[in-house]
Design a protein around this motif. Structure first.
Motif, PDB file in Angstrom:
ATOM      1  N   PRO A  72      14.210  -5.135 -25.035  1.00 14.29           N
ATOM      2  CA  PRO A  72      13.964  -4.438 -26.314  1.00 14.29           C
ATOM      3  C   PRO A  72      13.814  -2.933 -26.140  1.00 14.29           C
ATOM      4  CG  PRO A  72      12.017  -5.665 -25.626  1.00 14.29           C
ATOM      5  CD  PRO A  72      13.122  -6.086 -24.727  1.00 14.29           C
ATOM      6  N   LEU A  73      13.249  -2.491 -25.020  1.00 18.09           N
ATOM      7  CA  LEU A  73      13.102  -1.047 -24.797  1.00 18.09           C
ATOM      8  C   LEU A  73      14.456  -0.372 -24.654  1.00 18.09           C
ATOM      9  CD1 LEU A  73      10.074  -1.033 -22.302  1.00 18.09           C
ATOM     10  CD2 LEU A  73      10.063  -0.341 -24.708  1.00 18.09           C
ATOM     11  N   ALA A  74      15.329  -0.963 -23.847  1.00 17.81           N
ATOM     12  CA  ALA A  74      16.655  -0.371 -23.643  1.00 17.81           C
ATOM     13  C   ALA A  74      17.457  -0.368 -24.930  1.00 17.81           C
ATOM     14  CB  ALA A  74      17.400  -1.139 -22.550  1.00 17.81           C
ATOM     15  N   LEU A  78      17.806   3.324 -26.147  1.00 24.18           N
ATOM     16  CA  LEU A  78      19.060   3.786 -25.550  1.00 24.18           C
ATOM     17  C   LEU A  78      20.301   3.190 -26.220  1.00 24.18           C
ATOM     18  CD1 LEU A  78      18.043   3.465 -21.770  1.00 24.18           C
ATOM     19  CD2 LEU A  78      17.915   5.504 -23.234  1.00 24.18           C
ATOM     20  N   ASP A  79      20.123   2.086 -26.952  1.00 21.05           N
ATOM     21  CA  ASP A  79      21.238   1.378 -27.577  1.00 21.05           C
ATOM     22  C   ASP A  79      22.285   0.972 -26.538  1.00 21.05           C
ATOM     23  OD1 ASP A  79      22.600   0.235 -29.710  1.00 21.05           O
ATOM     24  OD2 ASP A  79      23.817   2.040 -30.032  1.00 21.05           O
ATOM     25  N   THR A  80      21.814   0.617 -25.366  1.00 24.13           N
ATOM     26  CA  THR A  80      22.672   0.214 -24.256  1.00 24.13           C
ATOM     27  C   THR A  80      21.789  -0.442 -23.199  1.00 24.13           C
ATOM     28  OG1 THR A  80      24.448   1.005 -22.783  1.00 24.13           O
ATOM     29  CG2 THR A  80      22.488   2.376 -22.932  1.00 24.13           C
ATOM     30  N   PRO A  81      22.334  -1.281 -22.318  1.00 23.53           N
ATOM     31  CA  PRO A  81      23.692  -1.819 -22.273  1.00 23.53           C
ATOM     32  C   PRO A  81      23.912  -2.846 -23.380  1.00 23.53           C
ATOM     33  CG  PRO A  81      22.349  -2.885 -20.600  1.00 23.53           C
ATOM     34  CD  PRO A  81      21.494  -1.815 -21.214  1.00 23.53           C
ATOM     35  N   THR A  82      25.147  -3.004 -23.773  1.00 26.20           N
ATOM     36  CA  THR A  82      25.433  -3.910 -24.882  1.00 26.20           C
ATOM     37  C   THR A  82      25.225  -5.365 -24.474  1.00 26.20           C
ATOM     38  OG1 THR A  82      27.765  -4.080 -24.302  1.00 26.20           O
ATOM     39  CG2 THR A  82      27.132  -2.306 -25.825  1.00 26.20           C
ATOM     40  N   LEU A  83      24.955  -6.175 -25.469  1.00 27.80           N
ATOM     41  CA  LEU A  83      24.772  -7.599 -25.232  1.00 27.80           C
ATOM     42  C   LEU A  83      26.010  -8.200 -24.576  1.00 27.80           C
ATOM     43  CD1 LEU A  83      23.286 -10.309 -25.645  1.00 27.80           C
ATOM     44  CD2 LEU A  83      24.241 -10.379 -27.949  1.00 27.80           C
ATOM     45  N   GLU A  84      27.173  -7.829 -25.075  1.00 29.82           N
ATOM     46  CA  GLU A  84      28.399  -8.402 -24.534  1.00 29.82           C
ATOM     47  C   GLU A  84      28.615  -8.022 -23.068  1.00 29.82           C
ATOM     48  OE1 GLU A  84      29.460  -4.969 -27.393  1.00 29.82           O
ATOM     49  OE2 GLU A  84      28.157  -6.738 -27.388  1.00 29.82           O
ATOM     50  N   ARG A  85      28.134  -6.851 -22.691  1.00 27.88           N
ATOM     51  CA  ARG A  85      28.259  -6.447 -21.289  1.00 27.88           C
ATOM     52  C   ARG A  85      27.260  -7.193 -20.409  1.00 27.88           C
ATOM     53  NH1 ARG A  85      26.821  -0.388 -19.019  1.00 27.88           N
ATOM     54  NH2 ARG A  85      26.972  -0.878 -16.794  1.00 27.88           N
ATOM     55  N   LEU A  86      26.072  -7.443 -20.932  1.00 31.31           N
ATOM     56  CA  LEU A  86      25.035  -8.114 -20.150  1.00 31.31           C
ATOM     57  C   LEU A  86      25.385  -9.561 -19.846  1.00 31.31           C
ATOM     58  CD1 LEU A  86      21.796  -6.745 -21.855  1.00 31.31           C
ATOM     59  CD2 LEU A  86      22.499  -6.362 -19.490  1.00 31.31           C
ATOM     60  N   TYR A 101      14.499  -7.770 -32.806  1.00 28.71           N
ATOM     61  CA  TYR A 101      14.568  -6.348 -32.514  1.00 28.71           C
ATOM     62  C   TYR A 101      16.028  -5.932 -32.490  1.00 28.71           C
ATOM     63  CZ  TYR A 101      14.254  -8.702 -27.907  1.00 28.71           C
ATOM     64  OH  TYR A 101      14.365  -9.577 -26.850  1.00 28.71           O
ATOM     65  N   ALA A 102      16.260  -4.638 -32.571  1.00 34.64           N
ATOM     66  CA  ALA A 102      17.623  -4.125 -32.632  1.00 34.64           C
ATOM     67  C   ALA A 102      18.415  -4.577 -31.400  1.00 34.64           C
ATOM     68  CB  ALA A 102      17.604  -2.604 -32.718  1.00 34.64           C
ATOM     69  N   ILE A 103      19.649  -4.970 -31.615  1.00 33.52           N
ATOM     70  CA  ILE A 103      20.512  -5.446 -30.536  1.00 33.52           C
ATOM     71  C   ILE A 103      21.616  -4.424 -30.298  1.00 33.52           C
ATOM     72  CG2 ILE A 103      22.154  -7.232 -29.843  1.00 33.52           C
ATOM     73  CD1 ILE A 103      20.541  -9.209 -31.495  1.00 33.52           C
ATOM     74  N   ALA A 104      21.802  -4.053 -29.050  1.00 40.83           N
ATOM     75  CA  ALA A 104      22.889  -3.143 -28.699  1.00 40.83           C
ATOM     76  C   ALA A 104      24.191  -3.932 -28.630  1.00 40.83           C
ATOM     77  CB  ALA A 104      22.608  -2.470 -27.362  1.00 40.83           C
ATOM     78  N   THR A 105      25.136  -3.581 -29.465  1.00 37.31           N
ATOM     79  CA  THR A 105      26.445  -4.235 -29.461  1.00 37.31           C
ATOM     80  C   THR A 105      27.464  -3.319 -30.104  1.00 37.31           C
ATOM     81  OG1 THR A 105      27.709  -6.187 -30.121  1.00 37.31           O
ATOM     82  CG2 THR A 105      26.017  -5.425 -31.657  1.00 37.31           C
TER      83      THR A 105
END
Length: 376
Positions: A72-74, A78-86, A101-105
């Protein structure tokens, strides 16, 4: 084939009610869609290692590599790394199963909103972090291709909070009820619970003790009719932040022996408790949907519930609707449903018919259409 990353921390938690039930019911329904590949994803799990391994083997659940604290902190800062990358592998659509919480994607993005309670009714919630929900909601406002709301009440709340510019992205898909609730329960699983003898009728209410569940209102109403009915009250769901006030309400002793406070129960026990009950009461002050109302109806239990928020949408005319702020009205409804056999039988029949209108399979098919709309 559309590849959907299905993000839900509740999918990997130990207790199975509320959004956890929603997450699993949706997964099972979506798996029936042969043009979808559903990949459950969570940042953490509260399951034992054995149960987690079993769930992963059964569903392919993936835990993102950053873990519970860093994820959640990242994503928030930072809005990264993206979920698809993880998680790697093909991802065509990301679905946030709730406003956690906000999801980076950078993929097409669908968010389900169950309610905005911590933002719109903070007096009913505690131990929450409204700024997290606010951040997630604002991300949905900025990025989500579709905002799925589980009731029209929630949809109106989202549009009212964010503004009319999100209206064309809101999709109302009402929750369903599992077929298991229409079937007979295994009553033997109730043996170890603190319940009155089998010949004593009970009124059931479910949910953690909190102000919005209006347990104190139920107790005050029950006190008004305690000499007219023999029923005991069973509260399921465990202690919450209003438990002390509820215990104080019972302090005078007049109700203490007729109220049974149960902690978290298993799904099998919950189904059996519905079957054991003569009535289900849910005069909540605020709900995004109110799934237990449907579950009770499917179980053949007459329902008393509120005439506010989403609950009239769920119960329709099959429920006995009351003003949750009016103790006398709640008391009258309790007395009527417990003493009027014709009314009780009518509400049971109407409730069963009403519950059959809500299907998780139908919900999943509508959600499938949303995924394809945004992921083409």
């Amino acid at each position: 084939m559309l590849n959907v990353a299905y993000f839900s921390n509740q999918f990997a938690t130990a207790q199975g009610h509320g959004i956890t039930r929603y997450a699993h019911e949706m997964y099972r329904g979506l798996r029936k869609c042969d043009d979808l590949a559903i990949r459950p994803v969570a940042a953490w799990s509260s399951l034992s290692p054995e149960r987690l391994s079993a769930l992963q083997a059964e569903t392919g659940l993936e835990l993102v590599r950053l873990g519970r604290r860093l994820t959640p902190l990242a994503w928030h800062y930072l809005d990264t790394p993206t979920l698809e990358r993880l998680i790697g592998g093909p991802v065509d659509v990301v679905h946030a199963v709730s406003l956690g919480y906000a999801i980076a994607t950078r993929k097409p993005y669908v968010v389900t909103v169950h309610d905005l309670g911590p933002l719109t009714h903070p007096e009913y919630f505690t131990n929450t972090k409204p700024w997290i929900m606010e951040k997630s909601l604002r991300q949905a406002e900025a990025r989500a291709d579709a905002i799925v709301c589980v009731s029209q009440s929630t949809a109106d709340e989202v549009e009212g909070y964010l503004g009319g510019h999100v209206a064309d992205r809101i999709r109302v898909i009402r929750e369903g009820v599992s077929p298991e609730f229409f079937a007979s329960g295994d009553m033997a699983c109730l043996a170890r619970l603190d319940l009155p003898p089998d010949d004593v009728p009970v009124i059931l209410t479910a949910g953690k003790i909190s102000p919005r569940k209006n347990v104190q209102g139920v107790l005050r109403a029950l006190r008004q009719v305690q000499d007219k009915i023999d029923h005991h009250l069973v509260l399921v769901g465990g202690a919450g932040w209003e438990t002390e006030a509820v215990l104080k309400e019972l302090d005078d002793g007049t109700l203490m022996n007729r109220v049974h406070l149960l902690d978290y129960v298993t799904d099998a026990q919950l189904r059996a408790l519905y079957r054991r009950a003569s009535a289900y009461i849910h005069p909540s002050l605020y709900e995004g949907f109110g799934l237990t109302v449907l579950e009770a109806m499917a179980s053949g239990v007459p329902v008393i519930t509120s005439n506010t928020s989403s609950l009239p949408e769920v119960a329709g005319d099959a429920g006995l609707l009351v003003d949750p702020g009016n103790d006398a009205e709640i008391a009258q409804a309790i007395c009527s449903i417990c003493t009027d056999t014709a009314l009780r039988e009518a509400k049971i029949a109407e409730g069963l018919a009403r519950a059959r209108l809500f299907s998780w399979d139908n919900y999943s098919r509508e959600l499938r259409d949303v995924f394809w709309d945004v992921g083409r």
